[in-house]
Design a protein around this motif. Structure first.
Motif, short mmCIF file in Angstrom:
data_model
loop_
_atom_site.label_atom_id
_atom_site.label_comp_id
_atom_site.label_asym_id
_atom_site.label_seq_id
_atom_site.Cartn_x
_atom_site.Cartn_y
_atom_site.Cartn_z
N ASP A 139 47.30 41.29 39.10
CA ASP A 139 45.99 41.67 39.63
C ASP A 139 44.90 40.70 39.17
N VAL A 140 44.96 40.31 37.93
CA VAL A 140 43.97 39.37 37.39
C VAL A 140 44.11 38.01 38.09
N THR A 141 45.33 37.58 38.24
CA THR A 141 45.59 36.30 38.90
C THR A 141 45.10 36.35 40.35
N ALA A 142 45.38 37.46 41.03
CA ALA A 142 44.95 37.60 42.42
C ALA A 142 43.43 37.59 42.52
N LEU A 143 42.77 38.30 41.61
CA LEU A 143 41.31 38.33 41.62
C LEU A 143 40.74 36.93 41.44
N LEU A 144 41.25 36.19 40.48
CA LEU A 144 40.75 34.83 40.25
C LEU A 144 41.00 33.94 41.47
N LYS A 145 42.16 34.09 42.07
CA LYS A 145 42.48 33.30 43.26
C LYS A 145 41.50 33.60 44.39
N HIS A 146 41.22 34.89 44.62
CA HIS A 146 40.30 35.28 45.69
C HIS A 146 38.88 34.79 45.40
N LEU A 147 38.48 34.85 44.15
CA LEU A 147 37.14 34.38 43.78
C LEU A 147 37.01 32.88 43.98
N LEU A 148 38.02 32.14 43.55
CA LEU A 148 37.97 30.68 43.71
C LEU A 148 37.99 30.27 45.18
N ASN A 149 38.69 31.07 46.00
CA ASN A 149 38.74 30.78 47.44
C ASN A 149 37.53 31.36 48.18
N LYS A 150 36.66 32.04 47.45
CA LYS A 150 35.47 32.68 48.02
C LYS A 150 35.83 33.61 49.18
N ASP A 151 36.91 34.36 48.96
CA ASP A 151 37.41 35.29 49.96
C ASP A 151 36.91 36.70 49.61
N GLU A 152 35.69 37.00 50.12
CA GLU A 152 35.04 38.27 49.78
C GLU A 152 35.85 39.47 50.23
N LYS A 153 36.43 39.38 51.40
CA LYS A 153 37.20 40.50 51.94
C LYS A 153 38.40 40.83 51.04
N ALA A 154 39.09 39.81 50.58
CA ALA A 154 40.25 40.02 49.70
C ALA A 154 39.83 40.60 48.36
N VAL A 155 38.67 40.17 47.85
CA VAL A 155 38.16 40.71 46.58
C VAL A 155 37.87 42.20 46.74
N VAL A 156 37.20 42.56 47.83
CA VAL A 156 36.88 43.97 48.09
C VAL A 156 38.15 44.80 48.22
N GLN A 157 39.12 44.27 48.95
CA GLN A 157 40.39 44.99 49.11
C GLN A 157 41.11 45.17 47.77
N LEU A 158 41.07 44.15 46.94
CA LEU A 158 41.71 44.25 45.62
C LEU A 158 41.03 45.34 44.79
N PHE A 159 39.69 45.35 44.81
CA PHE A 159 38.98 46.37 44.04
C PHE A 159 39.24 47.77 44.59
N GLU A 160 39.37 47.91 45.90
CA GLU A 160 39.73 49.21 46.48
C GLU A 160 41.11 49.63 46.01
N SER A 161 42.02 48.68 45.98
CA SER A 161 43.38 48.97 45.50
C SER A 161 43.36 49.41 44.03
N LEU A 162 42.58 48.71 43.22
CA LEU A 162 42.47 49.07 41.80
C LEU A 162 41.85 50.46 41.65
N ARG A 163 40.83 50.74 42.42
CA ARG A 163 40.18 52.05 42.36
C ARG A 163 41.15 53.15 42.77
N ASN A 164 41.94 52.90 43.80
CA ASN A 164 42.93 53.89 44.26
C ASN A 164 44.01 54.15 43.20
N ARG A 165 44.25 53.16 42.38
CA ARG A 165 45.23 53.32 41.28
C ARG A 165 44.57 53.81 40.01
N SER A 166 43.29 54.17 40.09
CA SER A 166 42.50 54.67 38.95
C SER A 166 42.41 53.67 37.82
N VAL A 167 42.33 52.39 38.19
CA VAL A 167 42.16 51.33 37.20
C VAL A 167 40.68 51.13 37.00
N ASP A 168 40.23 51.14 35.74
CA ASP A 168 38.82 50.97 35.44
C ASP A 168 38.47 49.48 35.54
#
Length: 168
Positions: A139-168
């Motif tokens: 998840d950390v690697t994916a987040l960094l990859k999305h941020l470096l690629n400036k892929d806002e949609k993927a970042v939002v989707q990742l955070f939604e996924s983390l929230r759904n898994r109850s990750v703080d």
């Protein structure tokens, strides 16, 4: 202050533990200073604090300083392995390492996490990740990859996924 002068009912010594000693008032420190300058022979004082800089120098100079450090990952892992053997619980090495890392030097937190993760009788990395409420390395690697690629949609989707898994 009044109890210090009384001899112990049992044993040879009276031990007074002042936890969070840095929270004492100026008046309390002054009273303690007087006790430390002329302590009764049967009295021992233990001042526990995480903020030594808040203890007046006049108090510190009359004390023997013992600094404790957090437990290392290896120390926690070794202790947990003993518990696992005694309780006959299987655990993957990766899960055990994640528990030790998540505990951040605290044996109590490590044992509590081990207890939570062992409800099914065996412990896997995925179980520990859920109870540890941590993101996996992926998840950390994916987040960094999305941020470096400036892929806002993927970042939002990742955070939604983390929230759904109850990750703080």
């Amino acid at each position: 202050k009044s109890r210090v002068s009384l001899p112990p009912q049992e044993g040879k010594m009276s031990v007074f533990i002042l936890d969070e000693a840095h929270m004492l008032t100026t008046e309390a420190f002054n009273a303690l200073l007087k006790l430390l300058e002329e302590p009764p022979e049967h009295a021992i004082f233990i001042l526990a604090t995480t903020e030594l800089h808040k203890i007046p120098e006049t108090i510190v100079s009359r004390c023997q300083l013992v600094e404790f450090t957090k437990a290392s990952i290896q120390e926690i892992t070794n202790s947990l392995q003993i518990i696992l053997q005694q309780e006959k619980i299987s655990c993957t090495p990766e899960a055990l390492t994640l528990i030790a890392q998540t505990a951040q030097g605290s044996f109590r937190d490590a044992v509590k996490l081990l207890e939570l993760a062992s409800q099914s009788g065996s412990i896997t990395l995925d179980q520990v990740a859920v109870f540890a409420n941590t993101t996996g390395q992926a998840d950390v690697t994916a987040l960094l990859k999305h941020l470096l690629n400036k892929d806002e949609k993927a970042v939002v989707q990742l955070f939604e996924s983390l929230r759904n898994r109850s990750v703080d």
